[in-house]
Scaffold this motif. Structure first.
Motif: not given
Length: 123
Positions: A101-109
């Protein structure tokens, strides 16, 4: 399955530079978003930078913007974090991660994680 192995962490003086590397294995590497997180003793894991190749997109934490650069080489299955103007506050274990998936700042994804590499910046 994706496996990630970080390297490049070491002791460096404030103001110095380091380049962290993350070697990735896995069939769908080029379609994954890749990110670096860090965790200092007694603190939560925090987002540092992320990149996705198609379309090319990057994201940075405010604390590292202008000093750190994330890049990737899909042909070599590598992700890099160039760190310049290092500060003692940058001291942490740095982790490479990957997600579908795309860029995320959330570590739990993030689905996959490396074992981490220690960066220590002395004042």
């Amino acid at each position: 399955q994706v496996q990630l192995v970080e390297s490049g962490g070491e002791l460096v003086q404030a103001g110095g530079s380091l380049r962290l590397s993350c070697a990735a294995s896995g069939h769908f590497f080029s379609s994954y978003a890749m990110a670096w997180f860090r965790q200092a003793p007694g603190k939560e894991r925090e987002f540092v930078a992320a990149i996705i190749w198609t379309p090319t997109s990057t994201a940075y934490a405010d604390s590292v913007k202008g000093r750190f650069t994330i890049s990737r080489d899909n042909a070599k299955n590598m992700v890099y974090l160039q760190m310049n103007s290092l500060k003692p506050d940058d001291t942490a274990v740095y982790y490479c991660s990957a997600r579908r998936g795309g860029v995320s700042r959330a570590y739990d994804v993030y689905d996959y994680w490396g074992q981490g590499t220690q960066v220590t910046v002395s004042s």
